[in-house]
Design a protein around this motif. Structure first.
Motif, PDB file in Angstrom:
ATOM      1  N   ARG A 177     -26.280   1.033  -2.064  1.00 45.64           N
ATOM      2  CA  ARG A 177     -26.674   1.582  -0.767  1.00 45.64           C
ATOM      3  C   ARG A 177     -25.478   1.647   0.183  1.00 45.64           C
ATOM      4  O   ARG A 177     -25.350   2.597   0.970  1.00 45.64           O
ATOM      5  N   LEU A 180     -23.549   4.710  -0.818  1.00 46.76           N
ATOM      6  CA  LEU A 180     -24.208   5.933  -0.394  1.00 46.76           C
ATOM      7  C   LEU A 180     -24.101   6.132   1.109  1.00 46.76           C
ATOM      8  O   LEU A 180     -24.104   7.275   1.595  1.00 46.76           O
ATOM      9  N   ASP A 181     -23.980   5.037   1.847  1.00 48.26           N
ATOM     10  CA  ASP A 181     -23.867   5.115   3.315  1.00 48.26           C
ATOM     11  C   ASP A 181     -22.433   5.291   3.793  1.00 48.26           C
ATOM     12  O   ASP A 181     -22.180   5.287   5.006  1.00 48.26           O
ATOM     13  N   TRP A 250     -33.281   4.484  -9.328  1.00 45.94           N
ATOM     14  CA  TRP A 250     -32.169   5.405  -9.159  1.00 45.94           C
ATOM     15  C   TRP A 250     -31.195   5.168 -10.308  1.00 45.94           C
ATOM     16  O   TRP A 250     -30.843   4.023 -10.613  1.00 45.94           O
ATOM     17  N   ARG A 297     -22.292  10.458  -4.622  1.00 43.85           N
ATOM     18  CA  ARG A 297     -23.225  10.541  -3.494  1.00 43.85           C
ATOM     19  C   ARG A 297     -24.021  11.847  -3.520  1.00 43.85           C
ATOM     20  O   ARG A 297     -25.235  11.858  -3.322  1.00 43.85           O
ATOM     21  N   HIS A 300     -26.801  12.226  -6.201  1.00 38.23           N
ATOM     22  CA  HIS A 300     -27.975  11.406  -5.881  1.00 38.23           C
ATOM     23  C   HIS A 300     -28.812  12.052  -4.785  1.00 38.23           C
ATOM     24  O   HIS A 300     -30.054  12.067  -4.863  1.00 38.23           O
ATOM     25  N   ARG A 301     -28.158  12.596  -3.749  1.00 37.89           N
ATOM     26  CA  ARG A 301     -28.910  13.255  -2.681  1.00 37.89           C
ATOM     27  C   ARG A 301     -29.706  14.439  -3.233  1.00 37.89           C
ATOM     28  O   ARG A 301     -30.849  14.681  -2.822  1.00 37.89           O
TER      29      ARG A 301
END
Length: 428
Positions: A177, A180-181, A250, A297, A300-301
């Motif tokens: 996370r 991803l952030d 995921w 990233r 995954h989005r």
């Protein structure tokens, strides 16, 4: 009756003497068992010094406990597994050693110690009837002891394994996370912490069981399934698997070559699941391949958007969806309320949710996708050309205009209906 008690007492007395003799050789027996494990279960012995030391302590304490049962007439079903044995089981769980290896070690040890006990009993006792009674008693008590102890150590193993996996998953999820952030700029250090190479090409996947699926241990099944898909792709290393909730995960698959298309994924999913009759409900949402951290990233989005589309479509959605085929629709469906209103505005009464209007929508969708050819649509739908013409004409009547007008909007709206069904339709 008195004779039976005396005979039992005599048997117990001789068994206690044998146990006492073996008790004086407990360290020797421990060394013999560790050597046996080295031959039969080498990975238990060829390990760190701490683990081998703990193994030896576990073996010694188990032998000592078993021999004291015989020496003092203790009920084997009431004993507790030694502390070293319980801790060794927990450590094996943390290392991912299969529990069957732990169980096998106990039964190998039981056989070896019983062989020593019977040899010692034969040296001490000449009476074959007494010797036979001693052996029967020893077998019964030993099996009861091993059954008791293995239940306890396997329970400790499983509890520790569950706790360990939960903690490991939580740490991994937090790291992912953060990535991803926008965090995790040190790719090499982050890759080492995740156990997954961030440098390279990945394809993001969201794998899940629909709500209501009667699946036990869903995450374990999903991890095994996506691991097999990764192996079939031939990527360098195992996939990165991060539980999202109890039915969804995921996943990032390392990709050595071209991205798999939906048909390859559909076939591979069916083949992997065929080995497990309990499966058959898994869904996959797949992003486009991405390179290095930015691609990690982005893919995954994309998978998240496809997953949202699949969730909106519900049960009628295909089991495998890729961003390559539904990316535009997924973007439009990010606001399902707005998308539904637009579909109804564009299609009018044609957006009614019933079988009659569905046939008209599907015929018109195929007709437009085939370049407006009645012949091509009839071939694809396996129906007569005149029937296609009739349905297209009826659809135009419901639209209130020729299909050539706002054709792109009509095609997009029909595709949304095809993918999302009742989510964007209205009932009478």
């Amino acid at each position: 009756m008195v004779i039976t008690v005396l005979e039992d007492s005599e048997v117990a007395e001789h068994v206690a003497r044998v146990a006492a003799t073996l008790g004086g050789r407990a360290e020797e027996l421990t060394s013999d068992l560790v050597a046996l494990y080295e031959r039969e279960l080498g990975h238990l012995v060829h390990d760190t010094e701490d683990m081998v030391s703990l193994l030896s302590a576990s073996v010694y304490q188990n032998i000592d406990t078993a021999l004291r049962i015989f020496q003092h007439g203790i009920d084997p079903t009431r004993v507790e597994a030694p502390a070293a044995a319980m801790e060794y089981a927990r450590r094996l769980a943390q290392r991912g050693t299969p529990v069957i290896d732990l169980i096998r070690a106990y039964y190998l040890g039981q056989t070896a110690v019983l062989d020593e006990a019977m040899a010692e009993a034969a040296r001490q006792v000449d009476d074959t009837q007494l010797l036979s009674a001693m052996m029967r008693g020893a077998l019964t008590t030993t099996f009861a002891f091993i059954d008791r102890v293995t239940q306890q150590v396997v329970s400790a193993y499983q509890e520790e394994r569950d706790r360990w996996l939960l903690n490991r998953s939580a740490v991994r999820a937090a790291r992912v996370r953060a990535l991803l952030d926008g965090g995790g700029t040190d790719l090499d250090a982050t890759s080492a912490g995740l156990g997954y190479r961030l440098r390279g090409t990945h394809v993001g996947v969201i794998a899940w069981y629909p709500d209501g699926s009667a699946v036990g241990d869903a995450l374990t099944r999903l991890e095994a399934l996506t691991g097999e898909l990764g192996a079939r792709l031939g990527g360098d290393g195992r996939p990165l698997f991060v539980p999202h909730d109890e039915l969804c995960a995921w996943v990032w698959l390392p990709l050595p070559g071209p991205a798999p298309d939906r048909e390859w994924l559909r076939r591979a999913l069916a083949e992997v699941e065929s080995a497990d009759s309990a499966d058959g409900a898994v869904r996959l949402a797949v992003g486009e391949p991405g390179h290095d951290l930015a691609g990690f990233r982005r893919t995954h989005r994309q998978a998240q958007r496809v997953h949202a589309l699949a969730q909106a479509a519900g049960e009628r959605c295909a089991r495998v969806l890729t961003f390559a085929e539904v990316g535009g629709i997924a973007l439009m469906a990010s606001d399902i309320t707005a998308a539904s209103a637009w579909v109804r505005d564009t299609l009018g009464p044609l957006a009614t949710d019933d079988e009659q209007h569905e046939r008209l929508r599907e015929t018109l969708r195929v007709f437009l996708a085939g370049g407006g050819s009645y012949t091509a649509a009839a071939s694809r739908l396996t129906m007569h050309k005149n029937s296609v013409q009739y349905r297209v004409r009826k659809a135009e009547e419901l639209l209130g205009r020729p299909v050539a007008e706002r054709r792109l909007d009509v095609e997009l709206a029909l595709t949304l209906c095809h993918r999302l069904g009742p989510a964007v339709l209205h009932r009478r």
